[in-house]
Design a protein around this motif. Structure first.
Motif: not given
Length: 202
Positions: A72-93
């Motif tokens: 996924m290479r696009h200037p307006r798209v970021a591929v992230t590990d945000l859920e791991a960083r935030m420690g969230t497991r469920f979408t609502a969290e």
């Protein structure tokens, strides 16, 4: 690992969550379409540590992130590990945490029609509907089932017509919109079933 993505108040950011085990051309396709159809400023892929609804343990997060970023290479798209960083497991969290960290940003939760079929099984799914707009993108074989799913029936009055997709992000909650797309018939499950995948595969 990349850092936290940047978003300013007033921006519209689509969130595409999943295991991405592996990421494939179908994910890229719906991301490009979502940017156009829902008038998104950015899309963030949320590559999850694991999916609570799936018993199978995914490939290591670092491997899935690297493969997703390669694909996924696009200037307006970021591929992230945000859920791991935030420690969230469920979408609502995840949504609650992101909205607190990025005040004033308009988030749109993106999902394929196949996920809408089982959306009523997600943890606090009604809270999700109340907190963000939801953009549903048709996937092969799941369009009709998605439109007639328990979640779709429960929120029938909150559905925007496809012609209003560009205004979804700023519509009063709850709000969701179903758009049909030119199909790319790929899934991570099918790719694994054909013999798995290795980092760097096309």
């Amino acid at each position: 690992m990349q850092g936290w993505p940047v978003a300013r108040a007033g921006m519209v950011v689509g969130l595409l969550g999943g295991s991405f085990d592996p990421a494939h051309a179908g994910h890229v396709h719906i991301t490009h379409e979502a940017l156009k159809r829902f008038r998104l400023d950015r899309v963030w892929w949320l590559v999850s540590p694991g999916n609570p609804l799936k018993a199978r343990t995914p490939a290591p997060l670092s491997v899935r992130l690297a493969e997703a970023r390669r694909l996924m290479r696009h200037p307006r798209v970021a591929v992230t590990d945000l859920e791991a960083r935030m420690g969230t497991r469920f979408t609502a969290e995840t949504l609650t945490t992101l909205q607190a960290r990025y005040p004033g940003v308009h988030f749109v939760w993106l999902m394929g029609a196949d996920n809408l079929v089982q959306f009523h099984r997600w943890d606090r799914w009604r809270q999700i509907m109340a907190s963000v707009a939801v953009g549903v993108l048709a996937r092969p074989g799941a369009g009709l089932r998605g439109r007639t799913s328990p979640a779709a029936r429960s929120y029938a009055k909150a559905r925007l017509p496809a012609g209003a997709a560009a205004g979804l992000a700023r519509a009063a909650r709850p709000a969701w919109c179903f758009v049909n797309l030119p199909m790319v018939d790929l899934s991570s499950t099918a790719i694994r079933a054909r013999g798995g995948w290795r980092p760097g595969d096309a």
